[in-house]
Design a protein around this motif. Structure first.
Motif, PDB file in Angstrom:
ATOM      1  N   PHE A   1      11.933 -10.515  -3.748  1.00 44.17           N
ATOM      2  CA  PHE A   1      11.078 -10.177  -2.796  1.00 44.17           C
ATOM      3  C   PHE A   1      11.700 -10.657  -1.354  1.00 44.17           C
ATOM      4  O   PHE A   1      11.723 -10.040  -0.530  1.00 44.17           O
ATOM      5  CB  PHE A   1       9.540 -10.310  -3.089  1.00 44.17           C
ATOM      6  N   ASP A   2      11.884 -12.060  -1.680  1.00 47.20           N
ATOM      7  CA  ASP A   2      12.619 -12.606  -0.423  1.00 47.20           C
ATOM      8  C   ASP A   2      14.069 -12.250  -0.114  1.00 47.20           C
ATOM      9  O   ASP A   2      14.265 -12.062   0.991  1.00 47.20           O
ATOM     10  CB  ASP A   2      12.642 -14.449  -0.666  1.00 47.20           C
TER      11      ASP A   2
ATOM     12  N   SER B   1       5.901 -13.037   0.683  1.00 50.23           N
ATOM     13  CA  SER B   1       6.222 -12.500  -0.650  1.00 50.23           C
ATOM     14  C   SER B   1       5.185 -12.967  -1.709  1.00 50.23           C
ATOM     15  O   SER B   1       4.825 -12.021  -2.840  1.00 50.23           O
ATOM     16  CB  SER B   1       7.615 -12.846  -1.261  1.00 50.23           C
TER      17      SER B   1
ATOM     18  N   ARG C   1       2.298 -10.411  -1.308  1.00 49.91           N
ATOM     19  CA  ARG C   1       2.522  -9.035  -1.665  1.00 49.91           C
ATOM     20  C   ARG C   1       2.845  -8.706  -3.012  1.00 49.91           C
ATOM     21  O   ARG C   1       2.614  -7.734  -3.399  1.00 49.91           O
ATOM     22  CB  ARG C   1       3.936  -8.713  -0.851  1.00 49.91           C
TER      23      ARG C   1
ATOM     24  N   GLN D   1       8.362  -0.842   3.121  1.00 48.08           N
ATOM     25  CA  GLN D   1       7.937  -2.028   2.236  1.00 48.08           C
ATOM     26  C   GLN D   1       8.012  -1.670   0.715  1.00 48.08           C
ATOM     27  O   GLN D   1       8.632  -2.481   0.022  1.00 48.08           O
ATOM     28  CB  GLN D   1       6.579  -2.706   2.520  1.00 48.08           C
TER      29      GLN D   1
ATOM     30  N   LEU E   1       9.463 -13.317  -6.990  1.00 43.43           N
ATOM     31  CA  LEU E   1       9.343 -13.952  -5.837  1.00 43.43           C
ATOM     32  C   LEU E   1      10.742 -14.035  -4.992  1.00 43.43           C
ATOM     33  O   LEU E   1      10.898 -13.707  -3.900  1.00 43.43           O
ATOM     34  CB  LEU E   1       8.576 -15.418  -5.633  1.00 43.43           C
TER      35      LEU E   1
ATOM     36  N   ILE F   1      11.110  -8.760   2.030  1.00 43.04           N
ATOM     37  CA  ILE F   1       9.557  -8.459   2.158  1.00 43.04           C
ATOM     38  C   ILE F   1       8.815  -9.744   2.545  1.00 43.04           C
ATOM     39  O   ILE F   1       8.883 -10.855   2.084  1.00 43.04           O
ATOM     40  CB  ILE F   1       9.128  -8.170   0.937  1.00 43.04           C
TER      41      ILE F   1
END
Length: 337
Positions: free
Chosen positions: A140-141, A148, A151, A163, A137, A145
């Motif tokens: 992703f941050d 997150s 996703r 993405q 996570l 994204i």
């Protein structure tokens, strides 16, 4: 947030010396020399087939068995070409990570993107369970994204090209690499997403202090992102210089041709300059300078004398493998006149 500045006097983290690759006895890399310092951004440019991607696939042991590889690739002084498969698996993704140009083919379509990032965290950092999910996570941050948590459970086909490219960058960062190889990371992306991906790479480099190698056909991208640039042609480096110097005072005729082909946004409209011909097939290289058949500045000696990049690494700020621009013959007994 920590800012890591590039120190050009620092010892190189990667040293590639006389790297040669042949497929079925046909040479495709003909002696690549390259050093990369910690935190440095290095660009590699040239037409398709010049050897940009093969350089790093060879360095990381990712070429097929029919490839014959010689030379030296050192990471922090440790030789990689003779390293065991187990050690290379630790280096790949852990010390040196690679982002490929087509995330649609690099990502597994039947696994959720979050699971693929978590797998990289398990392999390279030993994270499992909640700790791995939390770090995924965070990654992703970090790569921008949105949403997150949701996703993580998406499949590649449910995400846009931009993405998916961010997912690939997150996977590359999962091992906290010292060097990130970005192979055409903005191919097939629209200009807005391209700018976002390049900004992301620059921000990650500043935050982590990792070195960045950017492989691209886009000279504008190289000029914006990189400290130093190498121009490759027919399996050799033909020019190397700080990026600003390369763009303002190109020395090799091939580099000048590439820059002349760039469209200008100011001044009158005119036809773009082109370099005649194409990059020769490795099995069809003529004697002498490989670029000579396409070069408008060629002299008779260019077709008969092999040329090499002057020795000196980063001690020589600007190096060019051209007999007519201060370089030297590969054989010292060959006179230029």
């Amino acid at each position: 947030m920590t800012f890591h500045a590039f120190n050009p006097s620092a010892p190189p983290i990667v040293e590639i010396s006389d790297l040669r690759v042949a497929f079925d006895a046909t040479p495709v890399l003909r002696g690549i020399d390259l050093t990369i310092a910690r935190g440095e951004a290095v660009g590699m440019v040239g037409e398709s087939g010049c050897g940009k991607s093969v350089t790093w696939l060879a360095a990381l042991g990712l070429l097929p068995k029919r490839a014959s590889i010689s030379g030296s690739v050192r990471l922090d002084g440790e030789e990689l070409l003779q390293a065991s498969r187990r050690h290379l698996e630790q280096v790949r993704g852990g010390r040196i990570a690679m982002v490929f140009q087509d995330p649609a083919s690099a990502l597994n379509p039947v696994h959720k993107v979050g699971d693929q990032v978590i797998e990289a965290l398990r392999l390279h950092r030993g994270l499992k369970g909640a700790a791995a999910r939390f770090e995924a996570l965070r990654l992703f941050d970090q790569v921008g994204i949105p949403d997150s948590a949701r996703r993580l459970g998406a499949y590649p086909h449910e995400l846009s090209g931009g993405q998916n490219q961010r997912v690939m960058i997150a996977m590359a960062l999962a091992g906290q690499p010292d060097v990130l190889i970005a192979d055409e990371p903005t191919t097939a992306l629209d200009v807005t997403i391209q700018a976002q991906i390049l900004d992301l790479l620059q921000q990650v480099r500043r935050d982590t202090g990792m070195a960045l190698v950017l492989i691209s056909h886009d000279l504008g991208v190289i000029g914006e992102v990189c400290d130093r640039a190498l121009v490759l042609y027919a399996g050799q480096v033909v020019e190397e210089a700080p990026a600003d110097l390369l763009f303002s005072r190109p020395s090799h005729p091939y580099t000048s041709g590439l820059l002349a082909a760039l469209p200008r946004i100011d001044g009158p409209r005119k036809n773009l300059a082109t370099i005649p011909g194409i990059v020769p097939h490795p099995s069809e290289l003529a004697s002498g300078c490989a670029f000579a058949p396409r070069c408008h500045q060629r002299a008779l000696i260019c077709s008969t004398t092999e040329v090499r990049l002057p020795v000196g690494g980063q001690q020589l700020r600007h190096r060019s493998a051209c007999l007519l621009h201060g370089s030297t013959p590969a054989r010292p007994d060959v006179a230029l006149a």
